[in-house]
Scaffold this active site. Structure first.
Site, short mmCIF file in Angstrom:
data_model
loop_
_atom_site.label_atom_id
_atom_site.label_comp_id
_atom_site.label_asym_id
_atom_site.label_seq_id
_atom_site.Cartn_x
_atom_site.Cartn_y
_atom_site.Cartn_z
N LYS A 66 0.97 -1.25 -0.04
CA LYS A 66 -0.02 -0.06 0.01
C LYS A 66 0.78 1.43 0.04
O LYS A 66 0.42 2.11 -0.53
CB LYS A 66 -0.90 0.04 1.32
N ALA A 154 5.92 7.42 21.69
CA ALA A 154 6.43 8.29 20.52
C ALA A 154 5.91 8.19 19.16
O ALA A 154 5.64 9.14 18.61
CB ALA A 154 8.04 8.26 20.60
#
Length: 262
Positions: A66, A154
């Site tokens: 993708k 994060a």
């Protein structure tokens, strides 16, 4: 003339796209043929381009291609630009066009369940590509606040940072999976942990009205925990059908009804 379509991936044998698109075609009267294409891990571009050179009308893209499809497109829809991944390809005036229908598939599935999305607070578990692809359509459908929880904080913070300008009308927040608490309208599992022994235990201080598991057809501890709490739940088959309907509509200009195929 019979239109030619395909889904490309590696692996590909598990794909249910051909049966879905043939079912849509039967319902809508579109004359098409839809095949699976296995591409070598280093051979996506050549396989995709040869399909269109042979007269192919449209192609769906699945794992792991993708992001590569996104990079190769000449023209991208807004939702594909935000998702940074493409699952639907077609040629127009010699240019390769790309869209991402995954998020619209999720929205359609949730709406078919009659779970309200307007002014909702949504918790999404996971900060990978699956989450990136659904944020924009969820906000377009009315979600007011989306909290992204990830094992690596994060990564969730980076995703929020990337997307906040794309959805200024909604509040985005990143948290660690270790800090799950609060009340949510809908919780969505976009991680693969529910399919492995590394299952996430949902703490009691986390409350939710509905639970949606993006995966389908496999045991899910996420669904098991929703059942234990008597929370309405669904798994990702509706999302699969919804994204396929959206691709079918892009290519053929006719939109099958989701409820006919669930």
């Amino acid at each position: 003339m019979t239109k030619q379509f395909a889904v490309i991936g590696n692996p590909i044998e598990q794909s249910r796209s051909p049966e879905l698109h043939h079912a849509f075609a039967e319902k809508t009267g579109v004359d098409l043929n839809y095949q699976k294409r296995l591409a070598p891990l280093d051979g996506f571009e050549s396989s995709m381009r040869s399909f269109f050179a042979e007269g192919g009308s449209g192609m769906n893209v699945t794992v792991p291609f993708k992001e590569q499809a996104f990079a190769l497109c000449d023209v991208l829809t807004e939702r594909a630009q935000i998702a940074k991944a493409v699952n639907t390809l077609w040629m127009e005036n010699g240019k390769l066009h790309g869209d991402n229908t995954d998020g619209q598939g999720l929205v359609a599935a949730i709406q078919a369940l009659e779970w309200n999305l307007e002014n909702t607070t949504i918790l999404i578990l996971g900060a990978g590509g699956a989450t990136r692809g659904v944020i924009y359509p969820l906000v377009q459908a009315g979600a007011q606040k989306i909290v992204i929880a990830n094992r690596t904080l994060a990564r969730a913070e980076q995703l929020v940072d990337d997307l906040k300008t794309a959805v200024p009308q909604a509040q985005l927040q990143a948290i660690s999976l270790n800090d799950l608490e609060g009340d949510f309208d809908i919780m969505i599992n976009a991680t693969s942990t529910s399919l492995s022994g590394d299952a996430l235990q949902l703490p009691e201080k986390l409350q939710f009205k509905y639970a949606y598991e993006m995966a389908y057809g496999k045991p899910s501890s996420f669904i098991d925990q929703a059942k234990q709490r008597n929370v309405p739940y669904a798994e990702g088959f509706g999302m699969l059908v919804g994204q396929a309907i959206e691709a079918f509509y892009i290519w053929n200009g006719v939109r099958p009804q989701l409820k006919d195929f669930l």
